[in-house]
Design a protein around this motif. Structure first.
Motif, short mmCIF file in Angstrom:
data_model
loop_
_atom_site.label_atom_id
_atom_site.label_comp_id
_atom_site.label_asym_id
_atom_site.label_seq_id
_atom_site.Cartn_x
_atom_site.Cartn_y
_atom_site.Cartn_z
N VAL A 1 8.30 14.18 7.13
CA VAL A 1 6.86 14.23 7.30
C VAL A 1 6.20 12.97 6.72
O VAL A 1 5.29 12.41 7.33
N VAL A 2 6.69 12.51 5.58
CA VAL A 2 6.14 11.28 4.99
C VAL A 2 6.43 10.10 5.90
O VAL A 2 5.56 9.25 6.13
N SER A 3 7.63 10.03 6.45
CA SER A 3 7.96 8.93 7.38
C SER A 3 7.04 8.94 8.60
O SER A 3 6.52 7.88 9.00
N ASP A 4 6.83 10.12 9.17
CA ASP A 4 5.91 10.22 10.32
C ASP A 4 4.50 9.80 9.93
O ASP A 4 3.81 9.13 10.70
N THR A 5 4.09 10.19 8.74
CA THR A 5 2.75 9.83 8.25
C THR A 5 2.61 8.33 8.14
O THR A 5 1.62 7.74 8.59
N VAL A 6 3.60 7.68 7.55
CA VAL A 6 3.54 6.24 7.35
C VAL A 6 3.56 5.50 8.68
O VAL A 6 2.81 4.54 8.87
N LEU A 7 4.37 5.96 9.61
CA LEU A 7 4.40 5.32 10.94
C LEU A 7 3.04 5.43 11.62
O LEU A 7 2.54 4.44 12.19
N ASP A 8 2.44 6.61 11.56
CA ASP A 8 1.12 6.79 12.16
C ASP A 8 0.08 5.93 11.45
O ASP A 8 -0.78 5.31 12.10
N LEU B 1 0.84 -1.20 0.00
CA LEU B 1 0.00 0.00 0.00
C LEU B 1 0.87 1.26 0.00
O LEU B 1 0.61 2.21 -0.73
N TYR B 2 1.90 1.23 0.82
CA TYR B 2 2.83 2.35 0.92
C TYR B 2 3.49 2.64 -0.42
O TYR B 2 3.57 3.79 -0.85
N GLU B 3 3.94 1.60 -1.09
CA GLU B 3 4.58 1.78 -2.40
C GLU B 3 3.62 2.41 -3.41
O GLU B 3 4.05 3.17 -4.28
N MET B 4 2.34 2.12 -3.27
CA MET B 4 1.35 2.65 -4.20
C MET B 4 1.15 4.15 -4.03
O MET B 4 0.87 4.86 -4.99
N VAL B 5 1.30 4.65 -2.81
CA VAL B 5 1.01 6.07 -2.54
C VAL B 5 2.25 6.91 -2.28
O VAL B 5 2.16 8.15 -2.28
N TYR B 6 3.41 6.28 -2.06
CA TYR B 6 4.60 7.05 -1.69
C TYR B 6 4.93 8.19 -2.64
O TYR B 6 5.17 9.32 -2.18
N PRO B 7 4.98 7.98 -3.96
CA PRO B 7 5.36 9.09 -4.83
C PRO B 7 4.47 10.32 -4.66
O PRO B 7 4.96 11.44 -4.61
N ASP B 8 3.18 10.11 -4.53
CA ASP B 8 2.26 11.23 -4.37
C ASP B 8 2.36 11.85 -2.98
O ASP B 8 2.23 13.06 -2.82
N LEU B 9 2.59 11.03 -1.96
CA LEU B 9 2.79 11.57 -0.62
C LEU B 9 4.02 12.47 -0.59
O LEU B 9 3.99 13.59 -0.07
N TYR B 10 5.11 11.98 -1.17
CA TYR B 10 6.35 12.74 -1.18
C TYR B 10 6.19 14.05 -1.96
O TYR B 10 6.61 15.12 -1.50
N LYS B 11 5.61 13.97 -3.14
CA LYS B 11 5.43 15.19 -3.95
C LYS B 11 4.59 16.21 -3.21
O LYS B 11 4.91 17.41 -3.20
N THR B 12 3.53 15.75 -2.58
CA THR B 12 2.66 16.67 -1.83
C THR B 12 3.44 17.33 -0.69
O THR B 12 3.37 18.54 -0.51
N ALA B 13 4.18 16.53 0.05
CA ALA B 13 4.96 17.07 1.16
C ALA B 13 6.03 18.03 0.66
O ALA B 13 6.22 19.12 1.21
N TYR B 14 6.71 17.64 -0.40
CA TYR B 14 7.80 18.47 -0.92
C TYR B 14 7.28 19.82 -1.42
O TYR B 14 7.85 20.87 -1.12
#
Length: 190
Positions: A50-57, A25-38
């Protein structure tokens, strides 16, 4: 539809503590999560944190996800909350730093040459994005990178769907006007 069914299946597995399913699931959304955060934080390191914290939560709270088909919206909501909190903390830190003496401020201020070089390194599109408010940035990034429609964004941000549409249109118009003017760097047109 097949992708949504796969997401539902993976979420169900992740709820049963299947780390591999969550990783998928993480691999499916990571690129968009990172772009949004960046694009909201303008820093690779901050975006990664921020993405790491998001994924942990998300991993620790996946059992709280009620609608298994809404994983993407759910994790983006967590991300947007993390980004907002990070920005608030950053502003508070900067305000505390700025309350120091003028000598301290001068020592933290980059030289004019460094500032000019950094400004020249940015693209016009990036500069156009920067003129947006934080809320506008969030709406634009969720729409473009998260591929959410106005109803989904409205749900994530607790806004009316029509409000999201008008804010999105105004944000794009702001960027378009900025770009059509060639951008403005240090008071000079490019």
């Amino acid at each position: 539809m097949e992708n949504k069914e796969r997401v539902v299946q993976l979420v169900r597995q992740a709820k049963r503590q299947d780390a591999h399913a969550f990783a998928t699931l993480y691999e499916m959304v990571y690129p968009d999560l990172y772009k949004t955060a960046y694009y909201n934080l303008n820093s690779r390191e901050d975006a990664e944190n921020v993405v790491s914290d998001t994924v942990l939560d998300a991993y620790s709270c996946i059992n709280k996800l009620r609608d298994e088909g809404a994983f993407r919206a759910w994790i983006f909501k967590i991300l947007m909350n993390k980004i907002s909190r990070y920005i608030k903390e950053y502003v508070a830190r900067r305000n505390n730093e700025m309350s120091g003496s003028y000598e301290d401020i001068d020592s933290r201020t980059p030289s004019r040459d460094d500032s000019i070089k950094n400004a020249e390194d940015k693209t016009l599109v990036k500069q156009a994005f920067e003129i947006l408010s934080e809320e506008e940035k969030q709406i634009v990034t969720m729409s473009i990178y998260g591929e959410y429609d106005s109803s989904e964004i409205a749900g994530i941000m607790n806004l009316n769907r029509n409000t999201v549409r008008s804010k999105y249109s105004r944000a794009l118009a702001k960027m378009r006007n900025y770009l059509s003017g060639g951008g403005d760097i240090y008071g000079q047109q490019r």
